[in-house]
Design a protein around this motif. Structure first.
Motif, mmCIF file in Angstrom:
data_model
loop_
_atom_site.group_PDB
_atom_site.id
_atom_site.type_symbol
_atom_site.label_atom_id
_atom_site.label_comp_id
_atom_site.label_asym_id
_atom_site.label_seq_id
_atom_site.Cartn_x
_atom_site.Cartn_y
_atom_site.Cartn_z
ATOM 1 N N TYR A 8 28.184 -32.293 -1.588
ATOM 2 C CA TYR A 8 28.406 -30.863 -1.827
ATOM 3 C C TYR A 8 29.878 -30.560 -1.594
ATOM 4 N N GLU A 9 30.483 -29.816 -2.483
ATOM 5 C CA GLU A 9 31.875 -29.424 -2.303
ATOM 6 C C GLU A 9 32.088 -28.019 -2.830
ATOM 7 N N GLY A 10 33.083 -27.364 -2.279
ATOM 8 C CA GLY A 10 33.382 -26.014 -2.711
ATOM 9 C C GLY A 10 34.388 -25.366 -1.789
ATOM 10 N N MET A 11 34.700 -24.113 -2.088
ATOM 11 C CA MET A 11 35.686 -23.366 -1.321
ATOM 12 C C MET A 11 34.996 -22.425 -0.340
ATOM 13 N N LEU A 12 35.481 -22.432 0.886
ATOM 14 C CA LEU A 12 35.008 -21.510 1.911
ATOM 15 C C LEU A 12 36.204 -20.821 2.547
ATOM 16 N N TRP A 13 35.980 -19.613 3.028
ATOM 17 C CA TRP A 13 37.011 -18.929 3.802
ATOM 18 C C TRP A 13 36.944 -19.429 5.240
ATOM 19 N N LYS A 14 38.031 -20.040 5.714
ATOM 20 C CA LYS A 14 38.080 -20.639 7.055
ATOM 21 C C LYS A 14 39.098 -19.901 7.920
ATOM 22 N N LYS A 15 38.713 -19.642 9.168
ATOM 23 C CA LYS A 15 39.631 -18.995 10.105
ATOM 24 C C LYS A 15 40.755 -19.959 10.458
ATOM 25 N N GLY A 16 41.992 -19.495 10.275
ATOM 26 C CA GLY A 16 43.155 -20.300 10.611
ATOM 27 C C GLY A 16 43.636 -20.049 12.029
ATOM 28 N N LYS A 17 44.561 -20.874 12.483
ATOM 29 C CA LYS A 17 45.103 -20.729 13.838
ATOM 30 C C LYS A 17 46.039 -19.538 13.939
ATOM 31 N N GLU A 18 46.831 -19.336 12.897
ATOM 32 C CA GLU A 18 47.841 -18.299 12.951
ATOM 33 C C GLU A 18 47.231 -16.922 12.660
ATOM 34 N N LYS A 19 47.332 -16.038 13.650
ATOM 35 C CA LYS A 19 46.900 -14.640 13.526
ATOM 36 C C LYS A 19 45.407 -14.494 13.215
ATOM 37 N N GLY A 20 44.661 -15.575 13.291
ATOM 38 C CA GLY A 20 43.223 -15.504 13.072
ATOM 39 C C GLY A 20 42.818 -15.131 11.673
ATOM 40 N N GLN A 21 43.699 -15.309 10.715
ATOM 41 C CA GLN A 21 43.383 -14.936 9.341
ATOM 42 C C GLN A 21 42.522 -15.998 8.668
ATOM 43 N N PHE A 22 41.628 -15.553 7.778
ATOM 44 C CA PHE A 22 40.779 -16.478 7.033
ATOM 45 C C PHE A 22 41.476 -16.849 5.726
ATOM 46 N N GLN A 23 41.470 -18.152 5.430
ATOM 47 C CA GLN A 23 42.119 -18.677 4.236
ATOM 48 C C GLN A 23 41.144 -19.566 3.476
ATOM 49 N N ARG A 24 41.257 -19.559 2.146
ATOM 50 C CA ARG A 24 40.366 -20.377 1.323
ATOM 51 C C ARG A 24 40.716 -21.854 1.494
ATOM 52 N N ARG A 25 39.702 -22.653 1.818
ATOM 53 C CA ARG A 25 39.895 -24.078 2.010
ATOM 54 C C ARG A 25 38.779 -24.843 1.310
ATOM 55 N N LYS A 26 39.120 -26.009 0.800
ATOM 56 C CA LYS A 26 38.126 -26.851 0.141
ATOM 57 C C LYS A 26 37.372 -27.671 1.180
ATOM 58 N N PHE A 27 36.040 -27.679 1.082
ATOM 59 C CA PHE A 27 35.180 -28.475 1.959
ATOM 60 C C PHE A 27 34.402 -29.469 1.103
ATOM 61 N N VAL A 28 34.234 -30.679 1.644
ATOM 62 C CA VAL A 28 33.485 -31.727 0.953
ATOM 63 C C VAL A 28 32.514 -32.370 1.939
ATOM 64 N N LEU A 29 31.228 -32.341 1.592
ATOM 65 C CA LEU A 29 30.181 -32.941 2.425
ATOM 66 C C LEU A 29 29.636 -34.181 1.733
ATOM 67 N N SER A 30 29.603 -35.301 2.442
ATOM 68 C CA SER A 30 29.066 -36.546 1.888
ATOM 69 C C SER A 30 27.954 -37.063 2.783
ATOM 70 N N GLU A 31 26.731 -37.019 2.258
ATOM 71 C CA GLU A 31 25.600 -37.567 3.009
ATOM 72 C C GLU A 31 25.704 -39.082 3.098
ATOM 73 N N LYS A 32 26.236 -39.712 2.068
ATOM 74 C CA LYS A 32 26.381 -41.169 2.034
ATOM 75 C C LYS A 32 27.315 -41.647 3.137
ATOM 76 N N GLU A 33 28.420 -40.914 3.331
ATOM 77 C CA GLU A 33 29.400 -41.297 4.356
ATOM 78 C C GLU A 33 29.125 -40.625 5.705
ATOM 79 N N PHE A 34 28.179 -39.690 5.719
ATOM 80 C CA PHE A 34 27.887 -38.894 6.922
ATOM 81 C C PHE A 34 29.144 -38.186 7.422
ATOM 82 N N THR A 35 29.866 -37.544 6.501
ATOM 83 C CA THR A 35 31.096 -36.854 6.870
ATOM 84 C C THR A 35 31.165 -35.472 6.222
#
Length: 386
Positions: free
Chosen positions: A136-163
């Motif tokens: 599964y892959e796609g874009m999620l809004w993730k909270k960043g370190k700076e000022k706590g702002q949420f930024q769009r980031r790509k996430f990739v889930l691999s069941e085969k690699e368990f990562t």
């Protein structure tokens, strides 16, 4: 002509049957609403979702609305057991079935998945359901370190690699910002904490610390797909790690909600140090009481392992003799073999809830994996907090 009182009595009796006395969608007790188009008994909260599916479901109150003879006859020949046999025929073992206390997006998407998208009828879907593919892959809004702002980031889930990986840039050739092992991942909905109705907290272990990622997606369907895709990968990992475990046993370990969260004040080991306000999380599965500077911190400041009473652990309400810098007055004492911890709650209700929750963990027998967890926690480890 229909007898209003007689039909209401008949429906109330049908609703008391063992197969109907819990909401068909969230298991809330004593549902007094009915989807007369689907033939199931539902609670008030779930009935609100059904109202938004007017082409599929129509709801009425058992007590407040008029029921004609034909609808009562229809409910007699249907009910929650019949509904489950049709709409929940093939729910994957890893798929999360929301309960009464779960957040709105989980309940809504469960209801839509069952009745609107017909995901669990056992019919082969093409293309396959996104959370069942193992990738599964796609874009999620993730909270960043700076000022706590949420930024769009790509996430990739691999069941085969368990990562689970996420990238700071959309170009994956630059490598992931973090590559997370599914082995220690937990994921839980936290809409209030994150400040978004679809807020999700992902936690994992890194260098013996608990790390947290806070994300959301504008689409309720998409964020629940991510939640169940991670659960699918976790379930696949557990099947390899515990090959003799039954689906029922492993299901309880896929993900979990935390037993208790909230702010308390804490002092240091000498109980003379200034009290500091900290955000606490009680993880009953790992028997850990973690604390953070704030509720959206990425890493904990410290952690207390919570053992059993036979091993020297206890909790009680208290009024500390010496306090310094505290604003709150309702004390909680946690005794471990190595140290006594003193925390302060703002209200007596919170004090009682923390004591009750901690006693629940203390009363639970230790499992073999708990001793491994304890060995990684020397009652408390800190990164600058006592």
């Amino acid at each position: 002509m229909a007898n209003k009182d007689r039909n209401k009595t008949l429906l109330l009796e049908l609703g008391k049957l063992p197969e109907n006395n819990q909401c068909a969608d969230c298991s809330a007790p004593d549902p007094d609403w009915v989807s007369y188009k689907l033939g199931v008994f539902v609670c008030l909260n779930c009935s609100g979702v059904h109202r938004n599916l007017s082409n599929i479901s129509r709801v009425k109150s058992i007590r407040l609305d008029f029921w004609d003879d034909e609808l009562v006859k229809f409910m007699k020949t249907n009910g929650n057991a019949t509904g489950r046999a049709t709409y929940e025929k093939a729910v994957p073992a890893f798929y999360y079935r929301p309960q009464q206390e779960d957040c709105a997006v989980l309940r809504e998407q469960w209801i839509r998945a069952k009745y609107e998208r017909m995901e669990f009828t056992g019919e082969t879907k093409y293309p396959p359901l996104a959370y069942t593919t193992g990738f599964y892959e796609g874009m999620l809004w993730k909270k960043g370190k700076e000022k706590g702002q949420f930024q769009r980031r790509k996430f990739v889930l691999s069941e085969k690699e368990f990562t689970l990986a996420y990238f700071n840039k959309e170009d994956p050739s630059k490598g992931p910002k973090a590559l997370i092992s599914i082995k220690d991942v937990n994921v839980t909905f936290q809409p209030e904490k994150i400040g978004h109705a679809h807020g999700l907290q992902i936690t994992y272990q890194k260098d013996s610390h608990t790390r947290s990622i806070f994300v959301y997606h504008e689409s309720g369907e998409e964020i629940v797909n991510w939640f169940n895709a991670i659960r699918a990968a976790r379930f696949a990992y557990l099947k390899t790690a515990y090959p003799t475990g039954s689906d029922k046993e492993l299901r309880t370990r896929i993900t979990r909600n935390y037993l208790k969260e909230g702010y308390m004040e804490k002092t240091g080991p000498m109980q003379k140090e200034t009290f500091k306000k900290r955000w606490f999380i009680l993880d009953s599965q790992d028997r850990k009481l973690l604390y953070f500077k704030s509720q959206l911190d990425a890493e904990e400041l410290g952690v207390v392992f919570i053992g059993t009473d036979t091993n020297g652990y206890s909790v009680s309400e208290c009024i500390p003799k010496r306090t310094r810098g505290n604003r709150w007055r309702c004390g909680v004492t946690v005794d471990t073999p190595d140290r006594q911890f003193v925390f302060m709650c703002e209200q007596e209700r919170e004090q009682r809830e923390w004591v009750e929750a901690l006693r629940q963990v203390i009363s639970k027998p230790m499992q073999p994996q708990d001793y491994t967890s304890k060995s990684h926690v020397t009652s408390i480890h800190t990164t600058g907090d006592s």
